[in-house]
Design an enzyme around this catalytic site. Structure first.
Site, short mmCIF file in Angstrom:
data_model
loop_
_atom_site.label_atom_id
_atom_site.label_comp_id
_atom_site.label_asym_id
_atom_site.label_seq_id
_atom_site.Cartn_x
_atom_site.Cartn_y
_atom_site.Cartn_z
N ASP A 173 57.03 18.50 72.60
CA ASP A 173 57.49 19.60 71.74
C ASP A 173 56.67 19.68 70.45
O ASP A 173 56.98 20.47 69.56
CB ASP A 173 59.00 19.53 71.46
N HIS A 213 67.45 10.44 71.27
CA HIS A 213 68.46 10.67 70.22
C HIS A 213 69.75 9.89 70.46
O HIS A 213 70.58 9.79 69.55
CB HIS A 213 68.78 12.16 70.11
N HIS A 215 60.76 15.41 67.33
CA HIS A 215 61.97 15.03 66.58
C HIS A 215 62.06 13.50 66.44
O HIS A 215 61.73 12.77 67.37
CB HIS A 215 63.20 15.56 67.28
N ASP A 225 57.65 12.34 70.27
CA ASP A 225 58.40 13.60 70.32
C ASP A 225 58.37 14.23 68.93
O ASP A 225 58.28 13.54 67.92
CB ASP A 225 59.84 13.30 70.75
#
Ligand code: SP5
Ligand code: ZN
Length: 344
Positions: free
Chosen positions: A284, A159, A197, A195
């Site tokens: 995740d 991120h 996200h 991931d």
């Protein structure tokens, strides 16, 4: 497979995040790395410490003033007579100025951070730097001839942008690994981000580049974090046009949907024909993850590993998210194990 890891990750501890209106202990906690390490050691992988690298390696990916901010933020906070951890409480939204960096610590936090779930504590810089070094060490091992290497990074990185942090990430470990591969002779590198996200930071860093392809499979940002990047119509710009490829999937997606999208992602990588691959490895996507909503199960991770390894590329795997602490080790080991047994 060689596993690069530093115990310094544990210094990043004790922070809280704003979650559903409450300050709660950070989901991104030291036990995550401990569980992964235990599972990989049990599976017989060799653990090695990160090497040192000149600071100029960080500046290949990140703004130098941003790096200096991260390094000094905690000391500055204490000097301004505050306590505990640092979280921003205001951001420059539409209509406000983004060209001026405030000199006070609160303004600076809002300037560089993009969420209130990424605290800076006393040991955050040491941990973030160790994670970045781990990623670059794994890249160096691959440059030196390893077929694949894994960086057990904590905190994660995908991120973090050129001069922004958030989503539990401070320095972009995967981007640093990709840039290292390029600086040491690769002509083209693909980053696949699995991931849950969207890897907004990695996308931003390579947005206008044609020497890095960014391919991401993630929960749709229309409902999932980070909400403001990761849509299918984002394809890169300038020289980078066509080298960003997002595959957002609905929350609730299971293996059938996921497997199809992963196949599409791998086809795009084959077409790009890179010299090496960086995997932003978040687990995740697991059904029991407390902050995510895909429905993958333990047996799916070796399948993912086999599909990634099937590209036959020199590969650097970099740890990103995964918050179901009890199963994080077995899921990471599932992916890594498939690589370790691939035919030479
Ligand atoms: C590296 C990484 O995985 N970072 C993720 C950061 C996510 N932080 C904010 C999470 C907000 C989740 N929203 C709640 C949805 C519950 N289903
Ligand atoms: Zn994630």
């Amino acid at each position: 497979m060689k596993v690069v890891h530093s115990p310094l990750h544990a210094r990043h501890d004790g922070g809280v995040e704003l979650y559903r209106g409450q300050l709660v202990p950070l989901f991104e906690k030291p036990e995550r790395a401990a569980m992964i390490l235990a599972a990989l050691e049990a599976a017989g992988h060799e653990v090695t410490p990160p090497r040192d690298f000149p600071e100029s390696r960080l500046h290949r990916v990140h703004d130098a003033e941003f790096v200096a901010f991260l390094r000094g933020a905690y000391a500055r906070w204490i000097a301004e007579d505050r306590q505990g951890h640092l979280l921003p409480s205001g951001f420059p939204a539409r209509g406000m100025r983004r060209d001026h960096r405030p000199s006070g610590i609160s303004g600076m936090l809002g300037y560089y951070a993009f969420d209130a779930s990424t605290p800076i504590v006393a040991g955050t810089w040491d941990a973030a730097l160790a994670a970045a070094r781990a990623a670059m060490t794994a890249a160096a091992l691959v440059v030196e001839g390893e077929a694949a290497a894994y960086a057990l990074c904590r905190p994660p990185g995908h991120h973090a942008g050129r001069s922004t942090y958030g989503g539990y990430c401070y320095l972009n470990n995967a981007a640093l690994a990709a840039q290292y591969l390029l600086d040491e002779g690769c002509r083209r590198v693909s980053v696949i981000d699995i991931d849950y996200h969207h890897g907004n930071g990695t996308q931003e860093i390579f947005w206008e580049r044609d020497d890095v392809q960014f391919v991401s499979l993630h929960g749709t940002p229309d409902t999932e974090y980070p909400w403001f990047l990761g849509y299918a119509d984002e394809r890169g710009e300038g020289r980078g046009e066509g080298h960003t490829f997002n595959l957002p999937l609905p929350a609730g997606s299971g293996w059938d949907t996921y497997e199809g999208a992963l196949g599409t992602a791998l086809d795009a990588i084959r077409r790009y024909a890179p010299d090496a691959l960086v995997v932003s490895l978040g687990v995740d996507t697991f059904a029991a993850d407390p902050i995510s909503a895909f429905r993958l199960d333990v047996p799916h991770y070796p399948l993912i590993g086999r599909l990634l390894a099937g590209l036959g590329l020199p590969t650097v795997l970099v740890q990103e998210g995964g918050y179901a602490v009890a199963e994080i080790g077995i899921n990471v080991a599932g992916v890594i194990g498939a690589f370790a047994t691939r035919a030479a």
